[in-house]
Structures are given as C-alpha cells and as structure tokens.
Motif scaffolding. Structure first.
Motif, PDB file in Angstrom:
ATOM      1  N   VAL B 174      -7.899  13.250  -0.914  1.00 28.54           N
ATOM      2  CA  VAL B 174      -7.679  12.124  -0.508  1.00 28.54           C
ATOM      3  C   VAL B 174      -8.335  11.238  -1.402  1.00 28.54           C
ATOM      4  O   VAL B 174      -8.072   9.746  -1.553  1.00 28.54           O
ATOM      5  N   LEU B 175      -9.400  11.440  -2.251  1.00 25.39           N
ATOM      6  CA  LEU B 175     -10.205  10.663  -3.024  1.00 25.39           C
ATOM      7  C   LEU B 175      -9.453  10.503  -4.408  1.00 25.39           C
ATOM      8  O   LEU B 175      -8.739  11.265  -4.766  1.00 25.39           O
ATOM      9  N   PRO B 176      -9.534   9.300  -5.287  1.00 25.19           N
ATOM     10  CA  PRO B 176     -10.414   8.507  -5.205  1.00 25.19           C
ATOM     11  C   PRO B 176      -9.648   7.288  -4.076  1.00 25.19           C
ATOM     12  O   PRO B 176      -8.578   7.421  -4.027  1.00 25.19           O
ATOM     13  N   LEU B 177     -10.515   6.695  -3.102  1.00 27.51           N
ATOM     14  CA  LEU B 177      -9.822   6.007  -2.177  1.00 27.51           C
ATOM     15  C   LEU B 177      -9.006   4.801  -2.821  1.00 27.51           C
ATOM     16  O   LEU B 177      -8.315   4.194  -2.082  1.00 27.51           O
ATOM     17  N   THR B 178      -9.703   4.367  -3.956  1.00 21.60           N
ATOM     18  CA  THR B 178      -8.757   3.110  -4.544  1.00 21.60           C
ATOM     19  C   THR B 178      -7.665   3.383  -5.427  1.00 21.60           C
ATOM     20  O   THR B 178      -7.094   2.586  -5.871  1.00 21.60           O
ATOM     21  N   GLY B 179      -7.431   4.720  -5.567  1.00 22.92           N
ATOM     22  CA  GLY B 179      -6.104   5.153  -6.278  1.00 22.92           C
ATOM     23  C   GLY B 179      -6.326   5.254  -7.399  1.00 22.92           C
ATOM     24  O   GLY B 179      -5.660   6.030  -8.379  1.00 22.92           O
ATOM     25  N   GLY B 180      -7.413   4.770  -8.109  1.00 15.72           N
ATOM     26  CA  GLY B 180      -8.076   4.950  -9.551  1.00 15.72           C
ATOM     27  C   GLY B 180      -7.093   4.401 -10.616  1.00 15.72           C
ATOM     28  O   GLY B 180      -6.890   4.698 -11.560  1.00 15.72           O
ATOM     29  N   LYS B 181      -6.001   3.521 -10.118  1.00 19.65           N
ATOM     30  CA  LYS B 181      -5.238   3.037 -10.940  1.00 19.65           C
ATOM     31  C   LYS B 181      -5.066   1.409 -11.164  1.00 19.65           C
ATOM     32  O   LYS B 181      -4.190   0.686 -11.969  1.00 19.65           O
ATOM     33  N   GLY B 182      -6.057   0.916 -10.693  1.00 18.26           N
ATOM     34  CA  GLY B 182      -6.214  -0.866 -10.659  1.00 18.26           C
ATOM     35  C   GLY B 182      -5.563  -1.273  -9.274  1.00 18.26           C
ATOM     36  O   GLY B 182      -4.896  -0.531  -8.353  1.00 18.26           O
ATOM     37  N   ILE B 183      -5.536  -2.592  -9.336  1.00 17.39           N
ATOM     38  CA  ILE B 183      -5.318  -3.414  -8.346  1.00 17.39           C
ATOM     39  C   ILE B 183      -3.901  -3.561  -8.072  1.00 17.39           C
ATOM     40  O   ILE B 183      -3.148  -3.658  -6.973  1.00 17.39           O
ATOM     41  N   MET B 184      -3.006  -3.498  -9.092  1.00 15.46           N
ATOM     42  CA  MET B 184      -1.636  -3.886  -9.270  1.00 15.46           C
ATOM     43  C   MET B 184      -0.649  -3.048  -8.343  1.00 15.46           C
ATOM     44  O   MET B 184       0.144  -3.297  -7.650  1.00 15.46           O
ATOM     45  N   PRO B 185      -0.772  -1.635  -8.730  1.00 14.98           N
ATOM     46  CA  PRO B 185      -0.009  -0.744  -7.905  1.00 14.98           C
ATOM     47  C   PRO B 185      -0.271  -0.730  -6.394  1.00 14.98           C
ATOM     48  O   PRO B 185       0.700  -0.536  -5.597  1.00 14.98           O
ATOM     49  N   ILE B 186      -1.345  -1.073  -6.113  1.00 21.47           N
ATOM     50  CA  ILE B 186      -1.801  -1.269  -4.665  1.00 21.47           C
ATOM     51  C   ILE B 186      -1.155  -2.326  -4.012  1.00 21.47           C
ATOM     52  O   ILE B 186      -0.324  -2.325  -2.974  1.00 21.47           O
ATOM     53  N   LEU B 187      -0.887  -3.563  -4.825  1.00 17.76           N
ATOM     54  CA  LEU B 187      -0.367  -4.523  -4.234  1.00 17.76           C
ATOM     55  C   LEU B 187       1.233  -4.245  -4.007  1.00 17.76           C
ATOM     56  O   LEU B 187       1.813  -4.802  -3.159  1.00 17.76           O
ATOM     57  N   LYS B 188       1.780  -3.581  -4.983  1.00 16.86           N
ATOM     58  CA  LYS B 188       3.212  -3.278  -5.125  1.00 16.86           C
ATOM     59  C   LYS B 188       3.533  -2.385  -3.924  1.00 16.86           C
ATOM     60  O   LYS B 188       4.316  -2.397  -3.371  1.00 16.86           O
ATOM     61  N   GLY B 189       2.621  -1.366  -3.654  1.00 19.67           N
ATOM     62  CA  GLY B 189       2.731  -0.540  -2.552  1.00 19.67           C
ATOM     63  C   GLY B 189       2.644  -1.299  -1.460  1.00 19.67           C
ATOM     64  O   GLY B 189       3.344  -0.858  -0.202  1.00 19.67           O
ATOM     65  N   GLY B 190       1.754  -2.307  -1.224  1.00 16.66           N
ATOM     66  CA  GLY B 190       1.765  -3.144  -0.218  1.00 16.66           C
ATOM     67  C   GLY B 190       3.025  -3.780   0.326  1.00 16.66           C
ATOM     68  O   GLY B 190       3.591  -3.748   1.382  1.00 16.66           O
ATOM     69  N   LEU B 191       3.822  -4.391  -0.787  1.00 20.81           N
ATOM     70  CA  LEU B 191       5.131  -4.983  -0.532  1.00 20.81           C
ATOM     71  C   LEU B 191       5.943  -3.961   0.011  1.00 20.81           C
ATOM     72  O   LEU B 191       6.901  -3.871   0.941  1.00 20.81           O
ATOM     73  N   LYS B 192       5.842  -2.634  -0.592  1.00 22.09           N
ATOM     74  CA  LYS B 192       6.734  -1.368  -0.175  1.00 22.09           C
ATOM     75  C   LYS B 192       6.494  -1.046   1.357  1.00 22.09           C
ATOM     76  O   LYS B 192       7.504  -0.992   2.230  1.00 22.09           O
ATOM     77  N   SER B 193       5.296  -1.034   1.765  1.00 20.82           N
ATOM     78  CA  SER B 193       4.926  -0.692   3.108  1.00 20.82           C
ATOM     79  C   SER B 193       5.461  -1.702   4.037  1.00 20.82           C
ATOM     80  O   SER B 193       5.406  -1.374   5.418  1.00 20.82           O
ATOM     81  N   PHE B 194       6.089  -2.798   3.716  1.00 20.25           N
ATOM     82  CA  PHE B 194       6.430  -3.891   4.431  1.00 20.25           C
ATOM     83  C   PHE B 194       7.683  -3.485   5.420  1.00 20.25           C
ATOM     84  O   PHE B 194       7.834  -3.785   6.568  1.00 20.25           O
ATOM     85  N   PHE B 195       8.479  -2.330   4.866  1.00 16.09           N
ATOM     86  CA  PHE B 195       9.625  -1.876   5.745  1.00 16.09           C
ATOM     87  C   PHE B 195       8.799  -1.352   7.051  1.00 16.09           C
ATOM     88  O   PHE B 195       9.602  -1.560   8.111  1.00 16.09           O
TER      89      PHE B 195
END
Lengths: 390, 368
Positions: B174-195
C-alpha cells in the motif's frame, strides 16, 4: 374481446415452451469430473521439422471418485489409491494437455475444486510463468489453492498415498495448512506466487515437497528459491526457519545450543514470541543497508544434561549463545541467497520501493543492486521459563 | 406534466439514486485503471476525482434550485434558446443512452468470462436491457423507492466484501501513500477515476420533484460520499492485496479480489457467485437510472406527454451501443472517450448556464 381471451392460453403455452427449453443442455453435477489435484511434469524433448526443440509437458489430474467417497452406514470408507484416479496426458503446452486429458474422460473436467497444483522441479527450473498463465486465465481455478514444487516427478507425488490419507489431495492440503499454522512454512497460495512473479523487488519462493512412492511418505523438504520465474536453488527446512524469522518475523522451529554450565550436553530452545523491526538506511557508498532487530522470547524445550539455570549469569550466557547462534544461521542463509542465488526472496526491493521511492527510480537492475545489500542483524533473546522439569 | 410534481421523491430516495447510480461498473475497473497511472497514490486520485464530482454536483444543484419548477432541459432551453439548450439536452441524453449500453456491456463481459462461460454475450445484454426497460416504464415514485431499497443491499455487500479483504492486506504494497511519482500522475488518475463518478448529473432532472428542496445539498452530499468512501476502500484493499504491478495483469481486479478473499468458516467456499448475484443489483440500478434519465430527458426536450412512449423506442439504441465495441480493449477505449466527453459536457453546461443567468438576471427570464 371473446376471441382474444380464447387466444390467450395458446400464447401462454407458446411462451412457456420457449422459456422452458433453456434447460435442454443442462449438466448434472455428477456428470462432472472433480479434479482435486493437478501435477505438471516435463515429458520429453521432441524435435520438430524445423529443428526446433519443443519440450512436451505432462499434465496429471487427480480425479475424485464420488461413489467411493460417499460410504454408506456400515461400509468401510475407501481410502488412498482407491478413492482417486490419476489420469495423465501429454501435450505441447498446458492447454494442449488439458484438451488431451479431456479426451480421455467421459465427463467434463472441472477445476474449481483443485486444492494443490504440483509442479516438478525440472520444469520449475525452466521458468514458471508460461505454465502458470493457463491457471491464471482459467476462471474456475482457485487462486487460493497451493502451488508446490516436487523434488521427484509431480506424477509420482500424486501417486504417493500415505496410509492415513482419505483423499490424497486433501492430505497434502492439510499438511501444508498445519505447517503454516505452526509457522514453519510461509503461507504461499497460488496467487501469492503469481504476485511475487510480476512484482519487481521481490522474487518468488515455493514450498518443496519430496515423496517416496514405496513407503507412502510425503515430506516437506524446504523452499524452492526463484530468480525471476526460474527456480535457481533450494533451502532446506532449517534454512527455511531462518528465512521465516528474517523475512516474515515468524517464530519457526527449534534452536539447539550447547549447555552453558557443563559444555557437554545440548539444549533445545523453542521460541514463544518474536518482535521484528526493520530499518532501511543508505550507506555512504550508496548501498542499501537493512538494520534488523529481532527480539525473541524462548522456552527451554529439552536438555540433554541436567543443569539448573538458577544463576543469573548462566541464564545471561545462555541467552547470548542463542542470540549468536540465531544470528549466525540467519546470516548464513542471507549470504547464501544473496551471493549464490542472487534472488531477493526477502522482498528487500519492495522495502526500498516503499520507503525510498526516489532511490528506487534510479535503480535499473535490482538484482545487481541486491548483491551489494548489507544486512546488520541485532538479535536479542530472553528466556523466561523452562518446561515442566527444573 | 406528471413528471415533476412536488413531493414525488423524498430526500432519502434522492440520495439513494445518486449512490446507486455511482456504484456500478466503475467498481469493476477502478483499481486497474487508476493504479496504471498513479501507482500506490491511486486512492488520492479517487479522492481528487470525488472532490471534483462533488463540486460539480453542488453547482448543478445550485443551478437547479434557482428554477424550482423546472428540470435542466426546460430551463436550459429558456435560459439560452431552443437550439443551444436543446443541443445540450440532446447531448446529455445521448450520452446517458450510450453509457447504459457500455455499463451493461462491461458487466456482461465479466459474467461471460468468469461465471456464465457458455452463455452468449448478447443473451445477457438483452436480458439486462429488458429488465431496464421494465423498470424505466415506471413512475418516478417507483424509481425512488427501488433505489432506496436496493441501496441497502448494494452498500452492505460491497462493504462486507471489502472488510473481509482488509485482513489480507500486505502493508508494504500500500505504501508509499503518495505514489512516489509526484503530483502529475495523481491528477491524471483523478481524471480517470471520473468514470466511476459519472451519473451524478442525472439529479438535474429530479430536483423539481423533491419534497423539501432545501435539503437537496445535504442529501446529495450523503449520496455521493458513500460511493466515494467505498471506492477509496476498494482501492486500498486491492492495492494492498495484489500490489500495483499485479493489478495491471488482471482484467477484473475487483472480482479477483473476492476470489482471493477466504471466507470465515469452511462451510461456504467459492463465494464469488453469490457476490456476483449482488453485483447484478448494483449494475442494474446504475444502468436503469441512467436509462431512465435519458428517456425522461428526451421526453422533455421534445415536449412529449409521457415518457413511456420513448422507453421501447430508445432501447435498440442502447443495445447497439452495448454491442458496438468489438473487444475488451475497445470497451475500455470507449470508456475513456465517454469519460472525457462527459467531463467536458458537464463543465461547459454549468459555465454556459451560469453565464446566461449572469447576463439575463437572477431568474433568467422576463417573467421574473
């Protein structure tokens, strides 16, 4: 209006006959072949026209015979070889085997009750994933059944019938589950090995089983170590205990040390409690160092020479001895796996990935990096009590 | 029009409609789709996607409450003009119709490849769509009641499955909770989760029918937070059990999750069939609500008397959109396109209508 009402019953009959035809191809549950165990062997190498070597695979299915297992009142229950039927088929790959196997059986094969999947050692040394994919893709196959590596042929293991086994596959499953409960075996269902196979930073392990057809003995003989999906080596049972203490914090097995007072006899210690603390640091050279702190609580299991540990200093010395011994054994296993097999079965890579994601990104080949990993062990033992005897 | 009498829908039913519409096909795909982009930070992506949806939902309700007598189709046409409002309305309805087909297709695909191995895909699609048809012929009152009752089943089963899964989590994965890749992938995933959050926009049709419109904000929040929590737990459990890399190899991650969860007691084994039975309810409520919204929307745009006229007519279109994708990858591609289209559509609609209100005055109408 009247004629409409007269027409309705006919419509009903028509409708009912359409709906009820849904059952025309039903299959009764007793027209299914219940597979309880599967074995995969390397059959023989054959040469094709274009001089390409193809290794043939042999799939053995252990099929339960329901009639033999039901056993009415007063009738003795059939056990062992009587209760099951082992059928094998050879093919280019697992799915070919499966199709060929189906041709030997009257009813349809059903994999949903498979408890164990046995893979022979020589096949595991060629690489697991291409054989495992069939089972991953199959919706029937249980993800929680156990994958075992057999030191002999898998077919032989399935043909070994211990005297107390009612159904051989269930016997194997119970054997594994009991060992897991005793914390002497890692809990490795099929899915866990599949996960370890694709996850970077950890290499798969699998339970090794050896069997003797003549005597009907089935024995847990340690762990198979994989590098990627290829089996590269083995750990014996005692090494597995050390592995479990380091990697999973399980308190497996016995520790035998020399007596402190007289230095003649030996003492056996079992562990009651184990606390494990892992810390990851980066050394100045840029290597990873794992600082592991293990604190055991032990009980004196048996003594060869009567010695009374009433004096504080003796007990202290004994505790030190146990700690040194445990430390030495764990380190031996660690360096063997690290240097000889170069397989990260401890999942240290996953720890790096989790706690130092920045560092993980710059690593290209974890196996190369793993060679340089340092381990600093700190073992502490407290002996609280002995058994019934002073 | 019989459609939007006051007091047809209680607030609880309103919340039930939102929650049921959201909990559906999204749960089946969520873990793989989002971890592919944002790794272990996927739960953050879901949170972000959820927050965006909540903001959009509140804006839609704000818009709706300004016109307590009308649905989005009607005030839309009045605010702008017949063409722009009508076009937006038609876009919404078409997209709802399309998404009905896609949801049914995704679920049928899962059934065909995991449980009903020998049943043709079309049979399941048709069976599901016929049930949807039967449902959509009923009145709004009944829609509300069905959603209220089914909500209990759906949420209980999802939560039970997830809590069983919680025991199997491997914390390292489960860790690291922030994904460890920076903020951009998380935002992109946010758009994907929109479905997974799509469908909340159908509330714009139901606001006029609410008993107490003041409570719309309150209950819509309750309705959308429930799925949000369920999604976040789904993410954490499936990442914790499988790990990010393994999730990429699974076609139906949530189903696989239930397959690897041992159930307490040896009596019952291979429980996934029971869970799929409950899943049918979850998918049915999603598809049915969206289809119902589409039918009602078209009825209002073309100013028809009753929505029953359109139910049967639109069904072939829903079937076509279910059958349209050739294969699994096509389905996922359509999902991607629909998500982007819907996000764009909802945001533009809100902007246009608010701008129109700003220009034309508070009531947006010479009547006021």
């Amino acid at each position: 209006m009247r004629s409409r009402k007269r027409f309705l019953p006919f419509l009903l009959i028509l409708l009912v006959s359409i709906i009820l035809t849904g059952c025309w191809d039903l299959k009764d549950i007793n027209r299914r072949v219940m597979v309880v165990a599967l074995g995969l062997d390397l059959a023989e190498r054959t040469e094709t026209e274009n001089y390409e070597y193809i290794s043939m695979v042999k799939l053995t299915a252990q099929v339960a015979i329901p009639e033999k297992l039901s056993g009415g009142a007063g009738q003795p229950l059939t056990i062992g070889a009587e209760a099951v039927w082992n059928v094998s088929a050879i093919g280019r790959n697992v799915s070919m085997c499966y199709v060929n196997l189906q041709q030997r059986l009257q009813d349809e094969l059903f994999l949903g009750h498979t408890r164990v999947l046995v893979i022979s050692e020589d096949l595991a040394r060629e690489g697991l994933s291409r054989y495992m994919n069939f089972f991953r893709n199959n919706p029937e196959f249980r993800r929680l059944s156990y994958l075992l590596i057999s030191e002999n042929k898998a077919e032989d293991l399935l043909n070994t019938f211990p005297k107390t086994a009612n159904l051989q596959a269930i016997y194997l499953m119970n054997l594994i589950e009991d060992e897991i409960q005793r914390q002497t075996m890692p809990d490795l269902p099929f899915i866990e090995i599949a996960i370890r196979d694709v996850t970077s930073g950890v290499d798969p392990i699998a339970v090794l089983i050896s069997s003797d057809k003549e005597t009907g003995n089935i024995k847990y003989s340690g762990l198979a170590v994989f590098r990627g999906d290829r089996m590269v080596g083995k750990l014996d049972v005692e090494e597995t205990w050390s592995y479990l203490q380091l990697a999973e914090g399980k308190l497996s097995g016995l520790q035998v040390v020399r007596d402190v007072e007289s230095e003649i006899g030996r003492l056996s210690i079992v562990f009651k409690d184990l606390k494990r603390k892992m810390r990851l640091v980066l050394t100045e050279k840029g290597n990873f160092k794992f600082e592991c702190k293990l604190s055991f609580e032990g009980i004196i299991f048996s003594q060869e020479v009567p010695a009374v540990y009433t004096k504080e200093i003796y007990l202290d010395q004994l505790e030190n001895r146990v700690s040194t011994e445990v430390k030495r054994e764990i380190e031996t296993v660690f360096y063997k796996v690290q240097q000889k097999y170069n397989a990260d079965i401890f999942g240290f890579g996953e720890l790096v990935k989790t706690y130092m994601p920045e560092e993980w990104k710059r690593i290209e080949d974890w196996h190369e990096e793993f060679k340089k990993v340092e381990l600093e062990l700190d073992v502490e033992t407290i002996i609280r009590r002995s058994g019934m005897h002073m | 029009m019989a459609m939007k009498e006051h007091g047809k829908l209680t607030e609880r039913q309103f919340a039930g409609i939102i929650a049921n519409t959201l909990l559906g096909a999204g749960t089946l795909l969520l873990p793989r789709d989002i971890t592919a982009v944002s790794g272990t930070g996927a739960w953050l992506s879901v949170l972000i996607g959820g927050f965006i949806s909540i903001i959009l939902l509140l804006l839609l309700i704000n818009l709706g409450l300004r016109f307590p007598e009308e649905t989005i189709m009607e005030y839309g046409m009045r605010l702008t003009n017949k063409w722009i409002g009508g076009l937006i309305g038609i876009a919404f309805c078409t997209y709802w119709l399309f998404i009905t087909g896609i949801i049914v297709r995704i679920f049928s695909l899962m059934l065909v490849s995991s449980v009903l191995l020998k049943t043709p895909l079309e049979v399941i699609v048709i069976a599901m769509l016929l049930t949807v048809l039967y449902f959509s012929r009923s009145d709004l009152q009944i829609v509300g009641r069905v959603n209220e009752i089914y909500f209990v089943f759906v949420i209980l089963f999802i939560m039970y499955a997830l809590f069983l899964g919680l025991r199997e989590i491997n914390l390292i994965r489960v860790l690291p909770l922030t994904g460890g890749k920076g903020i951009m992938p998380i935002l992109k995933g946010g758009l994907k989760s929109f479905f997974s959050f799509l469908g909340f926009e159908i509330v714009a049709l139901f606001i006029p029918s609410l008993t107490t419109q003041k409570l719309a904000y309150n209950y819509s929040l309750k309705g959308i937070v429930t799925p949000l929590v369920a999604y976040i737990i789904t993410m954490i459990v499936s990442v914790g059990v499988f790990g990010v890399e393994e999730l990429q190899t699974l076609v139906w991650p949530t189903l696989e999750l239930i397959k690897v969860t041992p159930f307490p007691g040896l009596l019952l084994e291979r429980m996934e069939a029971v869970f799929i039975a409950f899943w049918v309810v979850a998918i049915f409520t999603t598809a049915a609500n969206v289809y119902y919204a589409s039918v009602v929307g078209f009825t209002q745009i073309f100013k028809l008397k009753e929505h029953k006229t359109l139910t049967l007519t639109l069904l072939p279109l829903a079937y076509l959109s279910a059958i349209l994708p050739d294969n699994l990858h096509d389905v996922f591609e359509y999902v991607d396109i629909v998500t982007k289209f819907a996000a764009g559509l909802i945001i533009t609609t809100i902007i246009i209508y608010f701008a129109a209100i700003f220009i034309k005055g508070r009531k947006g109408d010479e009547r006021s």
